[in-house]
Design a protein around this motif. Structure first.
Motif, PDB file in Angstrom:
ATOM      1  N   TYR A   1     -68.820 -35.887-100.945  1.00  0.00           N
ATOM      2  CA  TYR A   1     -67.964 -34.729-100.734  1.00  0.00           C
ATOM      3  C   TYR A   1     -68.489 -33.572-101.571  1.00  0.00           C
ATOM      4  O   TYR A   1     -68.769 -33.719-102.755  1.00  0.00           O
ATOM      5  CB  TYR A   1     -66.528 -35.068-101.153  1.00  0.00           C
ATOM      6  N   GLY A   2     -68.643 -32.433-100.948  1.00  0.00           N
ATOM      7  CA  GLY A   2     -69.113 -31.251-101.653  1.00  0.00           C
ATOM      8  C   GLY A   2     -69.414 -30.146-100.667  1.00  0.00           C
ATOM      9  O   GLY A   2     -69.234 -30.301 -99.457  1.00  0.00           O
ATOM     10  N   PRO A   3     -69.872 -29.013-101.161  1.00  0.00           N
ATOM     11  CA  PRO A   3     -70.161 -27.888-100.274  1.00  0.00           C
ATOM     12  C   PRO A   3     -71.362 -28.180 -99.378  1.00  0.00           C
ATOM     13  O   PRO A   3     -72.283 -28.893 -99.768  1.00  0.00           O
ATOM     14  CB  PRO A   3     -70.460 -26.737-101.236  1.00  0.00           C
ATOM     15  N   ALA A   4     -71.336 -27.632 -98.175  1.00  0.00           N
ATOM     16  CA  ALA A   4     -72.471 -27.757 -97.255  1.00  0.00           C
ATOM     17  C   ALA A   4     -73.626 -26.938 -97.808  1.00  0.00           C
ATOM     18  O   ALA A   4     -73.432 -25.830 -98.307  1.00  0.00           O
ATOM     19  CB  ALA A   4     -72.086 -27.261 -95.868  1.00  0.00           C
ATOM     20  N   ARG A   5     -74.820 -27.490 -97.737  1.00  0.00           N
ATOM     21  CA  ARG A   5     -75.996 -26.797 -98.276  1.00  0.00           C
ATOM     22  C   ARG A   5     -76.539 -25.742 -97.330  1.00  0.00           C
ATOM     23  O   ARG A   5     -77.274 -24.862 -97.749  1.00  0.00           O
ATOM     24  CB  ARG A   5     -77.078 -27.806 -98.604  1.00  0.00           C
ATOM     25  N   SER A   6     -76.189 -25.851 -96.042  1.00  0.00           N
ATOM     26  CA  SER A   6     -76.622 -24.867 -95.058  1.00  0.00           C
ATOM     27  C   SER A   6     -75.693 -24.955 -93.853  1.00  0.00           C
ATOM     28  O   SER A   6     -74.890 -25.879 -93.747  1.00  0.00           O
ATOM     29  CB  SER A   6     -78.076 -25.123 -94.634  1.00  0.00           C
TER      30      SER A   6
ATOM     31  N   GLY B   1     -74.233 -26.012 -90.545  1.00  0.00           N
ATOM     32  CA  GLY B   1     -74.382 -27.224 -89.768  1.00  0.00           C
ATOM     33  C   GLY B   1     -74.616 -28.482 -90.586  1.00  0.00           C
ATOM     34  O   GLY B   1     -74.620 -29.580 -90.054  1.00  0.00           O
ATOM     35  N   ALA B   2     -74.827 -28.339 -91.898  1.00  0.00           N
ATOM     36  CA  ALA B   2     -75.047 -29.501 -92.759  1.00  0.00           C
ATOM     37  C   ALA B   2     -73.701 -30.110 -93.140  1.00  0.00           C
ATOM     38  O   ALA B   2     -72.667 -29.448 -93.112  1.00  0.00           O
ATOM     39  CB  ALA B   2     -75.812 -29.089 -94.012  1.00  0.00           C
ATOM     40  N   ALA B   3     -73.730 -31.381 -93.514  1.00  0.00           N
ATOM     41  CA  ALA B   3     -72.507 -32.063 -93.938  1.00  0.00           C
ATOM     42  C   ALA B   3     -71.963 -31.398 -95.202  1.00  0.00           C
ATOM     43  O   ALA B   3     -72.709 -30.980 -96.077  1.00  0.00           O
ATOM     44  CB  ALA B   3     -72.788 -33.534 -94.187  1.00  0.00           C
ATOM     45  N   GLY B   4     -70.639 -31.300 -95.271  1.00  0.00           N
ATOM     46  CA  GLY B   4     -69.979 -30.715 -96.424  1.00  0.00           C
ATOM     47  C   GLY B   4     -68.948 -29.683 -96.012  1.00  0.00           C
ATOM     48  O   GLY B   4     -68.692 -29.480 -94.829  1.00  0.00           O
ATOM     49  N   TYR B   5     -68.359 -29.033 -97.015  1.00  0.00           N
ATOM     50  CA  TYR B   5     -67.310 -28.056 -96.708  1.00  0.00           C
ATOM     51  C   TYR B   5     -67.799 -26.626 -96.842  1.00  0.00           C
ATOM     52  O   TYR B   5     -68.790 -26.340 -97.499  1.00  0.00           O
ATOM     53  CB  TYR B   5     -66.058 -28.270 -97.567  1.00  0.00           C
TER      54      TYR B   5
ATOM     55  N   THR C   1     -67.875 -30.601 -92.268  1.00  0.00           N
ATOM     56  CA  THR C   1     -68.795 -31.151 -91.273  1.00  0.00           C
ATOM     57  C   THR C   1     -69.237 -32.538 -91.717  1.00  0.00           C
ATOM     58  O   THR C   1     -69.638 -32.729 -92.867  1.00  0.00           O
ATOM     59  CB  THR C   1     -70.019 -30.234 -91.111  1.00  0.00           C
ATOM     60  N   ASP C   2     -69.155 -33.489 -90.782  1.00  0.00           N
ATOM     61  CA  ASP C   2     -69.543 -34.871 -91.060  1.00  0.00           C
ATOM     62  C   ASP C   2     -69.807 -35.553 -89.715  1.00  0.00           C
ATOM     63  O   ASP C   2     -69.242 -35.141 -88.699  1.00  0.00           O
ATOM     64  CB  ASP C   2     -68.398 -35.592 -91.791  1.00  0.00           C
TER      65      ASP C   2
END
Length: 169
Positions: A36-41, A43-47, A62-63
């Motif tokens: 769990y954490g911020p999305a790095r880009s 469309g990437a997994a995260g918030y 996104t997951d």
């Protein structure tokens, strides 16, 4: 011991090594889960979250798993509410989006081997990463303080945080 028997023992040893190595790779692939954490880009997994105006936000998560995407979007909404000093939040709108563009491309690891002139061999291929498309849950929320309104779309931020935190490795 003849040359052929030594050759067979070498092949058996190689196969044991390959099976052990592939088991470790498979275990690592199964155990990996995007934390769990911020999305790095995009469309990437995260918030991701955006403040719309005072007390009003748009949050997304996104997951590859739709249920996790929804739960983690609710967790992010609870975090924002608590960070802003609120007690509850109401989901005022939202949607779910599925990105199919990634479903055909995955990383993989392959392990293979063969034995001498006999042509014996074993190959093992293991896909790594998610096997399906990314699902993004987007929630529009309004935060509030004080007594929680009695509507099904209103969530107690502390309860959501406590209950869903265990699902956020």
């Amino acid at each position: 011991m003849g040359l052929e028997q030594m050759h067979d023992l070498g092949f058996i040893s190689l196969m044991k090594t390959l099976i052990a190595a592939s088991s470790l790779v498979l275990l690592a692939a199964c155990a990996s889960h995007t934390p769990y954490g911020p999305a790095r880009s995009d469309g990437a997994a995260g918030y991701a979250s955006q403040k719309i105006e005072q007390g009003r936000y748009r949050v997304s998560y996104t997951d590859p798993d739709a249920g996790r995407s929804h739960d983690m979007a609710l967790l992010r909404a609870a975090e924002i509410t608590l960070q802003e000093g609120g007690d509850w939040f109401e989901v005022t709108g939202g949607y779910t989006d599925q990105d199919n563009s990634r479903s055909g491309s995955r990383s993989s690891v392959s392990v293979g081997g063969s034995s001498g002139s006999y042509g014996s061999g074993v190959g093992i291929g293991l896909p790594l990463g998610s096997s399906g498309p990314n699902i993004t849950t987007v929630l529009d929320i309004v935060t509030g303080k004080g007594d929680k309104p009695d509507r099904p779309s209103v969530y107690d931020a502390r309860s959501v945080d406590i209950n869903l935190r265990g699902n956020a490795p």
